[in-house]
Design an enzyme around this catalytic site. Structure first.
Site, PDB file in Angstrom:
ATOM      1  N   ASP A  57      -1.536   1.441  -3.608  1.00 31.00           N
ATOM      2  CA  ASP A  57      -2.341   0.364  -4.193  1.00 31.00           C
ATOM      3  C   ASP A  57      -3.749   0.832  -4.536  1.00 31.00           C
ATOM      4  O   ASP A  57      -4.629   0.029  -4.823  1.00 31.00           O
ATOM      5  CB  ASP A  57      -2.380  -0.864  -3.277  1.00 31.00           C
ATOM      6  N   SER A  75       0.808  -1.214   0.000  1.00 29.53           N
ATOM      7  CA  SER A  75       0.000   0.000   0.000  1.00 29.53           C
ATOM      8  C   SER A  75       0.847   1.272   0.000  1.00 29.53           C
ATOM      9  O   SER A  75       1.609   1.519  -0.922  1.00 29.53           O
ATOM     10  CB  SER A  75      -0.962  -0.039   1.192  1.00 29.53           C
ATOM     11  N   ASP A 100      -6.306   2.235  -2.877  1.00 25.81           N
ATOM     12  CA  ASP A 100      -7.516   2.028  -2.076  1.00 25.81           C
ATOM     13  C   ASP A 100      -7.814   3.218  -1.154  1.00 25.81           C
ATOM     14  O   ASP A 100      -8.742   3.166  -0.353  1.00 25.81           O
ATOM     15  CB  ASP A 100      -7.454   0.719  -1.277  1.00 25.81           C
TER      16      ASP A 100
END
Length: 534
Positions: A267, A54, A269
């Protein structure tokens, strides 16, 4: 032995799965391939394995498993994952045999594992380890290559619903959301205050890759300029985490007053918005502002529809106090607070017919219960309803398809935000005026063992060390509108400090004082926190 364990460092499956230095992960990846196959046999459905760290630096990597409904791995399986990852090589075969006997006694049952990875240099070789683990257990896999984390969640649930949720391909993902986005715009006239353009900070990660593709599907319905598209280092001085924690813009992005910016993490999100106002002040619209925008608009639609739907919003302790007051007192939407971690927010959101959840860091989405989905779908052609009701219901139905309900999805969330701003005819300045955040500051304190701190009340109060909370309370009492809490990081050996107060100076000083308290009482290591005003 394939992928032997080469270190004795204990690594737990936390809110973000396993996350550490990439070189410490090969044996864990192999074992997660094994576990994912056992899980797929156990639930008789496809599961996912996502290789990503992430917003962490590029030298790190990680892995998280995705359950059949596209949600996070069930808690009891998180414990199994931790046990399996930390077992010695000598214990491994016996442990795996025990898990197979208990959870997958039908060894011939099919097992399908979807695998995705981010853009990190280490991700491809780590994926090979996952594949070997799957094949070791007789499973099959589908390699999606470089995808965002929310895309993999989408693929899993789409496959397991036989396409009812969507087509389990990248093309299906882009087409579903873009078609709905363009359809929503067809039912609204363009208000001149809305700016049909976004400057996009891709964090030099997968989000930049996927937004480039989404642009081709959106055509002229939304103009997107992409920066930090992969030419630089992943998450370095760019991306949503950098912007949120530092409260500053990313590097390598041209800055102009009044322009609308969106920034995502490595990533894709998480998403935040920001802009510079007429006085050239940096203004950030974080997950709290996104949540309130969505909640306010959805409350209007639910009210106009006349449908009996229970709407609620879920936050964490990181939510700005002003946002919580605005949601509960102005919007009159119920607010629930849960511990940090998307799995906690997602679970709580499912208690509502329409559950909105966002962490302040920009990770969030909207989930619809089966009952809500059925009501919305079946009411669109109800001849007993007024035109106004039908229009509100149609809008809800279209927005359902813009939203990736499985997990926070930066690209989906951008399309949702832009749809609501378009419908309201708002500029980003209009949106920002809904309420004023209390100034806040986040700090990190390195400690020898982050587990010495335990919390309660959705992480808003400390239980241990016993004297820590009293010291924090005493510091808070010095500042008007002061609030502060601390919690152990789920991904690194640090304690995270959050503070807010009436002014930025007070927030900075409160955060500093609390950081010093943590350093002194919780075994701080390295340099002592420094006074930011000196």
């Amino acid at each position: 032995m394939e992928y032997p364990r080469k270190h004795d460092k204990f690594i737990a499956y936390g809110t973000a799965g396993f996350r550490t230095r990439a070189e410490e992960l090969p044996h864990i990846m192999y074992r997660m391939g094994i576990l994912a196959t056992i899980r797929a046999k156990n639930v008789k459905a496809a599961v996912g394995v996502m290789i990503t760290a992430s917003h962490n630096p590029v030298v790190d990597n990680g892995v998280k498993l995705v359950d059949p409904k596209g949600d996070m791995l069930a808690h009891e399986w998180e414990l199994l994952a931790t046990e399996l990852a930390n077992a010695s090589d000598e214990e491994l075969d016996g442990m795996v045999q025990g898990m197979v006997k208990k959870f997958a006694s039908d060894s011939d049952a099919p097992a399908l594992v979807f695998i995705g990875r981010d853009t990190r240099p280490s991700s491809e070789s780590l994926m090979d380890a996952v594949v070997m683990g799957v094949e070791k257990m007789g499973g099959t896999f589908k390699n999606f290559g470089i995808v965002s984390t929310p895309q993999l969640h989408y693929f899993v649930v789409s496959h397991n619903t036989n396409g009812a949720y969507g087509e389990p391909t990248e093309a299906g993902y882009f087409k579903k959301m873009s078609d709905a986005f363009k359809k929503f715009r067809e039912i609204h006239p363009l208000n001149e205050k809305y700016a049909n353009q976004v400057i996009f900070d891709g964090a030099n990660g997968v989000g930049a890759h996927k937004m480039k593709v989404m642009k081709t599907y959106l055509e002229d319905s939304l103009k997107v300029e992409i920066f930090n598209s992969g030419e630089g280092e992943l998450n370095y001085m760019c991306g949503a985490d950098y912007v949120k924690v530092g409260q500053r813009p990313p590097d390598n992005v041209p800055l102009e007053r009044g322009v609308k910016y969106a920034t995502v993490d490595g990533d894709a999100d998480r998403v935040l918005y920001f802009f510079y106002d007429d006085s050239n002040t940096f203004c950030m619209l974080d997950g709290d502002k996104i949540a309130t925008l969505i909640a306010g608009y959805f409350k209007e639609l639910v009210s106009e529809s006349g449908l009996a739907l229970n709407l609620g919003l879920v936050q964490t302790a990181y939510a700005n106090g002003s946002s919580t007051h605005y949601i509960s007192e102005n919007l009159k939407v119920p607010v629930a607070c849960v511990p940090t971690g998307v799995k906690h927010l997602h679970h709580k959101a499912t208690n509502f017919d329409i559950g909105i959840y966002f962490e302040a860091n920009g990770h969030g989405t909207v989930v619809f219960s089966d009952i809500a989905t059925l009501k919305i779908r079946n009411s669109q052609n109800d001849t007993s309803m007024t035109d106004k009701q039908i229009m509100a219901i149609k809008k809800l139905a279209i927005l359902c398809d813009i939203i990736n309900q499985t997990v926070g999805d930066a690209i989906s969330d951008i399309l949702l935000v832009e749809s609501i701003l378009y419908a309201r005819g708002w500029s980003i300045e209009d949106w920002n005026k809904s309420y004023t955040d209390l100034p806040n500051r986040q700090l990190k304190v390195q400690v020898k063992d982050r587990n010495v701190i335990s919390t309660t009340d959705a992480e808003r109060r400390c239980q241990t060390p016993s004297e820590l909370q009293d010291e924090i309370d005493a510091a808070i009492a010095k500042y008007k509108f002061g609030r502060s809490f601390v919690r152990p990081s789920g991904t690194e050996d640090v304690i995270r400090v959050y503070a807010e107060a009436e002014s930025q100076y007070s927030a900075d000083m409160l955060a500093y004082e609390v950081a010093v308290i943590v350093y002194n009482l919780a075994g701080g290591v390295g340099d002592k926190p420094r006074n930011p005003r000196c």
